[in-house]
Design an enzyme around this catalytic site. Structure first.
Site: not given
Length: 335
Positions: A10-11, A152, A156
């Site tokens: 991932g980034f 989302y 989290k």
């Protein structure tokens, strides 16, 4: 030091792994290579990491507890960076199940793994999205986050709460950091900067939500990684950090803290677009639209606690960050 990073394709995980390898650490990478966006981009990130002798990559979904345990029992990491997650604020409206599987079940498996292996420090990525529609700026770690606007953000927030329980029950040192609009080279194709550059170069219009009346606390990837690397050395204790700031989020009953990683300098969306246009030397065809469901008008991080802990905060101006992204984009896509 042996470092386990989830989400190395991932980034953020890719950049963090690169930095740790440059510092001479051993990095064990775990990534599920999910097709949320172009898998080739993920594979190319991992290919670069594999050029280092200190990197070992594993294709593994965090939901697969047995495979995750097999990987980690071999490596027995001293530091664990849990960055993998199903990302994307708006995709959670289309496929909430993916967020349950990755963000909740996957994070639970990582916490269980750490409970068994006892690394020195577990660091978990969260998001500024947990602040929801709060208008109490700057957004501080001590503020309530009881009203998330997307699934989302809710997942989290849930991970933050579960991690605190593990820190309390098992005396596990855990730091959770909330990212604010990370961007830079090798960024995700679903993010605004990537979409804007891609469409402007292709001569396609860009969608500008809320008619451009938005501000974001953009955080350049190098600054983000620098913050994470410094935070990994600040291991929380039950006694807290003794930081004399109102936003100190150290738990009174666990070796646990939450830290914002942002610069505290919001930039308007229209100015951000102007920086992109100037860097590309092209004007965008603008398609002004209404507000997206679950979106917020402004983000701004309080950086007091971050500075008290590590003596540092992100400072890279968007003009430089945008320039570096465009340079990478043109090179990567040969434009």
């Amino acid at each position: 030091m042996r470092c386990l990073i989830t989400g190395t394709a991932g980034f953020v995980g890719f950049h963090l792994a690169t930095r740790l390898l440059q510092q001479g650490h051993e990095v064990i990478g775990v990534d599920g290579m999910t097709p949320y966006y172009d898998v080739k981009l993920k594979e190319d990130r991992h290919a670069l990491l594999k050029q280092s002798r200190g990197f070992r990559g594993h294709c593994c979904m965090l939901e697969d507890a047995d495979k995750l345990r097999a990987v980690t029992e071999q490596s027995r990491p001293e530091l664990v960076f849990h960055l993998a997650a199903q990302a994307g604020v708006h995709y959670s409206l289309e496929n909430p199940r993916a967020y349950v599987d990755s963000n909740l079940v996957g994070s639970f498996n990582v916490l269980e793994m750490c409970r068994e292996l006892r690394p020195r420090h577990l660091l978990i990525a969260s998001t500024s999205s947990v602040y929801g529609a709060s208008t109490d700026f700057p957004l501080a770690e001590s503020h309530k986050t009881d009203h998330p606007l997307t699934f989302y953000a809710a997942t989290k927030k849930s991970v933050e709460a579960i991690a605190h329980c593990y820190a309390h029950l098992w005396d596990m040192p855990i730091t959770t950091f909330r990212f604010f609009s990370a961007y830079g080279p090798w960024g995700r194709p679903d993010m605004a900067l990537f979409k804007f550059v891609q469409n402007i170069l292709a001569g396609r219009p860009i969608d500008i939500y809320n008619h451009g009346q938005m501000e974001r606390d953009f955080t350049y990837i190098d600054d983000l990684v620098e913050s994470i690397v410094r935070l990994c050395e600040r291991i929380p204790t039950r006694a807290g950090d003794g930081a004399v700031v109102d936003s100190d989020s150290s738990s009174p009953v666990a070796p646990y803290r939450i830290v914002n990683i942002g610069g505290g300098h919001p930039v308007s969306l229209l100015r951000f677009i102007e920086e992109i246009e100037q860097t590309l030397g092209r004007k965008a065809e603008r398609n002004y639209m209404g507000m997206q469901a679950g979106d917020v008008v402004r983000t701004e991080a309080s950086t007091d606690f971050l500075k008290a802990l590590i003596g540092y905060q992100p400072e890279t101006p968007v003009a430089i960050g945008v320039r570096e992204f465009v340079r990478w984009y043109r090179e990567y896509y040969r434009i």
